[in-house]
Motif scaffolding. Structure first.
Motif, PDB file in Angstrom:
ATOM      1  N   ASP A  16       0.818  -1.219   0.000  1.00 17.79           N
ATOM      2  CA  ASP A  16       0.000   0.000   0.000  1.00 17.79           C
ATOM      3  C   ASP A  16       0.853   1.272   0.000  1.00 17.79           C
ATOM      4  OD1 ASP A  16      -2.489  -1.081  -0.171  1.00 17.79           O
ATOM      5  OD2 ASP A  16      -2.818  -1.194   1.989  1.00 17.79           O
ATOM      6  N   THR A  38      -8.148   5.347  -2.409  1.00 19.29           N
ATOM      7  CA  THR A  38      -6.893   4.621  -2.595  1.00 19.29           C
ATOM      8  C   THR A  38      -7.135   3.359  -3.415  1.00 19.29           C
ATOM      9  OG1 THR A  38      -7.206   3.395  -0.529  1.00 19.29           O
ATOM     10  CG2 THR A  38      -6.033   5.502  -0.403  1.00 19.29           C
ATOM     11  N   GLN A  39      -6.066   2.638  -3.704  1.00 18.12           N
ATOM     12  CA  GLN A  39      -6.172   1.494  -4.593  1.00 18.12           C
ATOM     13  C   GLN A  39      -6.980   0.347  -3.981  1.00 18.12           C
ATOM     14  OE1 GLN A  39      -2.079   0.327  -5.185  1.00 18.12           O
ATOM     15  NE2 GLN A  39      -2.131  -1.127  -3.491  1.00 18.12           N
ATOM     16  N   SER A  54     -10.523   1.374  -5.069  1.00 16.98           N
ATOM     17  CA  SER A  54     -10.726   1.620  -6.490  1.00 16.98           C
ATOM     18  C   SER A  54     -10.551   0.368  -7.336  1.00 16.98           C
ATOM     19  CB  SER A  54      -9.753   2.705  -6.972  1.00 16.98           C
ATOM     20  OG  SER A  54      -8.414   2.314  -6.727  1.00 16.98           O
ATOM     21  N   THR A  55      -9.943  -0.669  -6.802  1.00 15.62           N
ATOM     22  CA  THR A  55      -9.814  -1.913  -7.567  1.00 15.62           C
ATOM     23  C   THR A  55     -11.021  -2.810  -7.421  1.00 15.62           C
ATOM     24  OG1 THR A  55      -8.660  -2.881  -5.674  1.00 15.62           O
ATOM     25  CG2 THR A  55      -7.304  -1.940  -7.423  1.00 15.62           C
ATOM     26  N   PHE A  70       0.735   3.799 -11.970  1.00 16.14           N
ATOM     27  CA  PHE A  70      -0.634   3.879 -11.468  1.00 16.14           C
ATOM     28  C   PHE A  70      -1.447   4.721 -12.442  1.00 16.14           C
ATOM     29  CE2 PHE A  70       1.809   3.004  -7.660  1.00 16.14           C
ATOM     30  CZ  PHE A  70       1.006   2.126  -6.952  1.00 16.14           C
ATOM     31  N   GLN A 104       1.739   3.539  -3.192  1.00 19.47           N
ATOM     32  CA  GLN A 104       0.829   4.478  -3.843  1.00 19.47           C
ATOM     33  C   GLN A 104       0.861   5.878  -3.225  1.00 19.47           C
ATOM     34  OE1 GLN A 104      -3.377   3.645  -2.999  1.00 19.47           O
ATOM     35  NE2 GLN A 104      -2.707   2.376  -1.268  1.00 19.47           N
ATOM     36  N   LEU A 164      -7.390   5.863  -7.537  1.00 21.89           N
ATOM     37  CA  LEU A 164      -6.036   5.479  -7.942  1.00 21.89           C
ATOM     38  C   LEU A 164      -5.932   3.964  -7.893  1.00 21.89           C
ATOM     39  CD1 LEU A 164      -3.056   6.584  -8.498  1.00 21.89           C
ATOM     40  CD2 LEU A 164      -2.653   6.100  -6.091  1.00 21.89           C
ATOM     41  N   ARG A 165      -5.367   3.382  -8.939  1.00 23.97           N
ATOM     42  CA  ARG A 165      -5.168   1.947  -8.954  1.00 23.97           C
ATOM     43  C   ARG A 165      -3.941   1.618  -9.799  1.00 23.97           C
ATOM     44  NH1 ARG A 165     -10.627   1.256 -12.260  1.00 23.97           N
ATOM     45  NH2 ARG A 165      -9.961   1.998 -14.311  1.00 23.97           N
ATOM     46  N   PRO A 166      -3.347   0.462  -9.577  1.00 28.83           N
ATOM     47  CA  PRO A 166      -2.197   0.067 -10.386  1.00 28.83           C
ATOM     48  C   PRO A 166      -2.595  -0.074 -11.857  1.00 28.83           C
ATOM     49  CG  PRO A 166      -2.317  -1.253  -8.398  1.00 28.83           C
ATOM     50  CD  PRO A 166      -3.581  -0.467  -8.461  1.00 28.83           C
TER      51      PRO A 166
END
Length: 921
Positions: A148, A256-257, A260-261, A389, A151, A278-280
């Motif tokens: 984590d 955060t990811q 968002s994923t 990202f 990010q 935000l995501r990878p």
């Protein structure tokens, strides 16, 4: 139709599982444990992708000698149950590796068990930074996902790009939620963004508890929120935020990811309109597209939930492939646990054996690389290494990618943008409230005033818009242009009250800043922070100008002050007296009747003023005195001439008052600007009685008050006085002393992170000469009053102090010459006066000495006779009574006879000759 789809689904699973169901006799079965929360979104999705991954791998690698046997356990979101499942898998099932557990809180204890049994623990979803594979006690932990903390730089860059300097963190009260916060705060502080408040929400919080917390956050002036939660809790949060009216214009949300994923386009996105996530970044590939099609076909939901929303599922898929490849390459066939179990208890930790090939399997797994569904599978320091990202914006039921972030280039609008910079280089998003206007505009208070609108002028239009102009606005606008980030704002007119009341509005968080002619003073800095000043500083006094002094009848006396006149006169008399003393006994031009000698003393000294003296001096001491005195006279006359010429030819503006004490002594009224801090300066520092003060608003008010004699002076800041003098320069004057202030500045709340950025921008603007000239055009043309800056005026007359050194030198020269002469006269010319005679008093001796001094010196040299004969030519026979000194001639005659009786000498002959000269005259 539904039953046919179910049969088709089962048929596909049977086909893909066939190699595993009927392995050849040479195949080695390797047990691998799987610990998931089957009721969670991530758990159920991961269970499906793990099964698909196992089938896909061995269908493509049927030649492998090893086969994974997955033993799945349900942790039911319970830490204890997850630990129990891990012990059971390692002790009883002798699992060579364990996938999971799913949550960071569960993984913490399971990792310790894996370290004890030498069994690798591979988690694709325990992303908390507190579980670092680099720590020694976590040596057998592998994270096939992004940490984590990877990010936080990207999140901080987004915050910086939009110029947000204050933010509120909202996170869940779990290891997953709190583990990221220290890293996130550090990253935000690196960009000078302050975390104003941290809101911690329990993972078991209900809707009412979440709504109460949001209502408390709603009262905070900061409307930028960063959310770090798991999907179930965040779904509740955004639904309640919409109910609370916090998903409207003026608010901004960043996810955060972890959230968002997992966005569900049907159930979650409706309440998340305008949220930034935000995501990878997952690079697109044929393998991923093929998997998506299969996932949708095999999904229980007809709409599916795959695509870019199942990153944890992709990581779970790649984790199975990595373990299968590592098991094959490590050659762990026929491997076993050392210290076989003897305990009958299924949860006896002491009875755990150790996997003899665990270390080798771990090393092989860490060095395994391949191209997976989520991109390049490459572990660095025991965890997946992030590449980039992507930043997306929730709009409707879809997501729109507005930019990317990479460690090397920062924020980019396109991933292949080689010219990207770590600034606001993102596409414009749609913010909450369905607006393109950036949220969190600075609410700027601007004072509405009648006078001196050259600095700030506020016009409120009928359409409820505010138009601001003037020097202060132009300065603020120029500062915003050189800032590194955008700073949206809106002006709010402030009508009633003083500047202090305006600044207290900032303290009360009703305004974010104040733009106007706000002076930086000490007491104001206790409740607001000021930027660096951008204007002149100081308070001075404005007074009327006197009439032209060239009309003065006695102007010729002005060049010298009265003390210098008196000192010069005394020096003239003293110098004349010294020269008379030195010349009286040997120079006939300094002899004669008393009235004649007194006139000579005054005439000789004052005639040197214009070098018109005719008397000749013969004593060397006199000549020494005159050399010094003539130099003093030369300096005095030249200075007088220059000063008088300046007074008569140069127009001089003389103030009616130059000293504040004169105004106070006479009890005159003084003025100041309405709502200005100058009133406190007059009453507290200058000790003016408040009843003697009058306030004015405009330049015209200043003019009327001074010209009508209502006030003797007006005290105000230098910028205002210069504006006034630009219109009334010929009649008024600014005089000192100047009372120091720090000039105009922009005010912000205490501790505002914007202050250093604005201050640096002010320096850039003020150092640009051309830009400042354009800004100062708002103040009008002040060139007509150049040279009338604030100065402390003193008398234009020359003072004694300016010539003190000259007078001291002249005095020393005169006194030293006089003392030498007196000493020589007393000791050598009349030594009998020093003899002790008890019958004679001291005063009788002094009188005798004075009588002797009045006599002519008989020791004249021959050249003196010639000079005297030229000065005093022979008189006619009838002029016998004109002898200037009969007694003196008789004395010389007597002395001459005495010299003849003693045989005569050259000196006596000289004396006789002098006597004969006097007889002839």
């Amino acid at each position: 139709m539904a039953s046919q789809n179910q049969y088709l689904h089962l048929l596909i699973l049977v086909i893909f599982s066939f190699p595993m169901l009927e392995p050849s006799e040479s195949m080695e079965i390797v047990k691998v444990g799987v610990i998931l929360d089957m009721k969670s979104t991530v758990g159920s999705m991961a269970n499906r992708t793990i099964s698909m991954a196992l089938s896909d791998f061995y269908s493509r690698n049927s030649h492998y000698r090893t086969r994974l046997n997955l033993l799945t356990r349900d942790s039911q979101n319970d830490v204890v149950l997850a630990a129990f499942s891990a012990i059971d898998l390692m002790k009883n099932e002798k699992a060579h590796a364990i996938i999971g557990p799913q949550r960071s809180s569960e993984a913490k204890f399971v990792i310790n068990l894996g370290e004890k049994a030498k069994v690798p623990i591979i988690s694709f979803s325990a992303t908390s930074p507190s579980l670092s594979p680099t720590e020694h006690e976590n040596k057998f932990f592998v994270r096939s996902a992004y940490d984590d903390s990877s990010q936080v730089k990207a999140l901080a860059s987004i915050v910086k790009a939009y110029g947000w300097r204050e933010i509120i963190l909202i996170y869940e009260d779990t290891d997953y939620g709190s583990g990221l916060i220290p890293y996130l705060i550090d990253a935000l502080q690196e960009f000078d963004t302050r975390v104003r408040y941290r809101s911690v929400v329990s993972s078991n919080a209900n809707d009412n508890e979440i709504l109460m917390e949001l209502e408390k956050l709603k009262k905070n002036p900061t409307t930028i929120f960063l959310v770090h939660m798991t999907a179930p809790l965040s779904s509740k949060l955004f639904k309640q935020a919409k109910i609370a009216g916090m998903m409207s214009e003026g608010y901004a949300w960043i996810a955060t990811q972890g959230l968002s994923t997992l966005l569900d386009p049907v159930s979650d996105m409706e309440s998340m309109q305008g949220v930034l996530g935000l995501r990878p970044y997952i690079p697109n590939s044929k393998k991923l597209e093929h998997f998506k099609l299969r996932w949708i076909k095999s999904a229980d939901k007809p709409d599916g939930s795959a695509g870019g929303s199942n990153l944890f599922g992709l990581w779970a898929y790649d984790t199975v492939w990595a373990i299968a490849m590592a098991v094959e390459r490590a050659g762990i066939e026929n491997s076993s646990f050392l210290k076989p179990n003897t305990s009958k208890s299924r949860v006896d930790i002491a009875a755990l054996g150790t996997f003899e090939m665990g270390a080798k399997l771990l090393d092989t797994l860490i060095n395994t690389t391949f191209e997976g569904l989520s991109g390049n599978f490459h572990l660095v320091n025991g965890q997946l290494e992030p590449s980039a990202f992507e930043i997306f914006n929730v709009i409707g039921t879809s997501e729109r990618v507005i930019g990317y972030w990479t460690k090397e280039k920062g924020l980019l609008s396109e991933l292949n943008d080689n010219n990207g910079r770590a600034t606001n280089n993102l596409k414009n998003p749609i913010w909450p409230g369905n607006t393109i206007d950036q949220p969190r505009k600075l609410k700027i208070g601007v004072p509405v005033r009648e006078g001196f609108t050259e600095f700030i002028k506020v016009v409120e239009n009928k359409n409820k818009t505010t138009q601001v102009s003037g020097f202060c606005y132009d300065m603020f606008h120029a500062v915003l242009q050189v800032l590194e980030f955008p700073l949206p704002y809106e002006f709010v007119p402030f009508h009633d009250g003083s500047f202090d009341e305006l600044l207290h509005k900032i303290e009360k968080q009703e305004f974010d800043t104040a733009v106007g002619d706000t002076t930086i003073v000490a007491n104001r800095s206790t409740f607001v922070d000021f930027t660096l000043p951008y204007s002149e500083s100081g308070v001075s006094m404005l007074v009327l100008v006197k009439d032209d002094e060239r009309k003065n009848f006695w102007i010729f006396l002005k060049p010298l002050s009265w003390d210098l006149w008196l000192t010069t006169g005394a020096a003239f008399i003293f110098t004349g007296l010294v020269v008379w003393v030195l010349e009286h006994r040997i120079n006939t031009e300094f002899r004669g009747p008393p009235q004649h000698q007194i006139g000579t003393i005054f005439w000789f000294s004052f005639s040197t003023l214009v070098f018109a003296h005719r008397e000749r001096v013969v004593n060397n001491l006199s000549r020494f005195v005159l050399i010094i005195w003539v130099f003093v006279v030369l300096i005095l006359t030249q200075s007088y001439t220059a000063s008088l010429t300046s007074m008569l030819t140069v127009q001089r503006l003389q103030p009616s008052f130059t000293d504040v004490k004169d105004i106070q002594k006479n009890g005159y009224f003084v003025g100041y600007q309405t709502n200005s801090f100058v009133k406190d300066l007059l009453t507290k520092k200058l000790n003016f009685n408040e009843t003697r003060l009058k306030n004015y608003t405009t330049s015209e008010d200043y003019h009327d008050a001074l010209s009508n004699g209502e006030v003797a002076a007006i005290f105000d800041e230098i910028p205002y006085i210069k504006i006034f003098l630009a219109s009334y320069c010929s009649r008024y004057m600014m005089v000192g002393p100047t009372y120091r202030t720090d000039g105009f500045g922009f005010a912000f709340p205490l501790g505002s992170p914007l202050v250093p950025y604005i201050s640096r921008a002010i320096l850039k603007v003020t150092e640009d000469k051309e830009k400042m000239e354009n800004i100062e055009k708002a103040l009008g043309n002040q060139a007509t009053c150049e040279g009338q800056g604030p100065t402390t005026l003193s008398s234009d007359s020359l003072s004694v102090y300016s010539f003190g050194g000259l007078f001291i030198i002249a005095g020393i020269a005169s006194m030293s010459s006089l003392l030498i002469y007196v000493f020589n006269f007393v000791c050598f010319h009349r030594p009998e006066l020093n003899n002790h005679d008890p019958e004679r008093s001291f005063w009788s001796k002094i009188i005798d000495l004075m009588k002797h001094f009045d006599q002519r010196d008989p020791s004249l040299h021959p050249f003196m006779k010639r000079s005297e004969s030229r000065v005093h030519p022979e008189a006619s026979p009838e002029g016998n009574d004109a002898s200037p000194d009969t007694d003196d001639m008789q004395n010389h005659s007597r002395d001459s006879n005495e010299g003849a009786d003693t045989g005569g000498s050259d000196e006596d002959e000289a004396h006789s000759s002098v006597g004969s000269i006097y007889r002839r005259t």
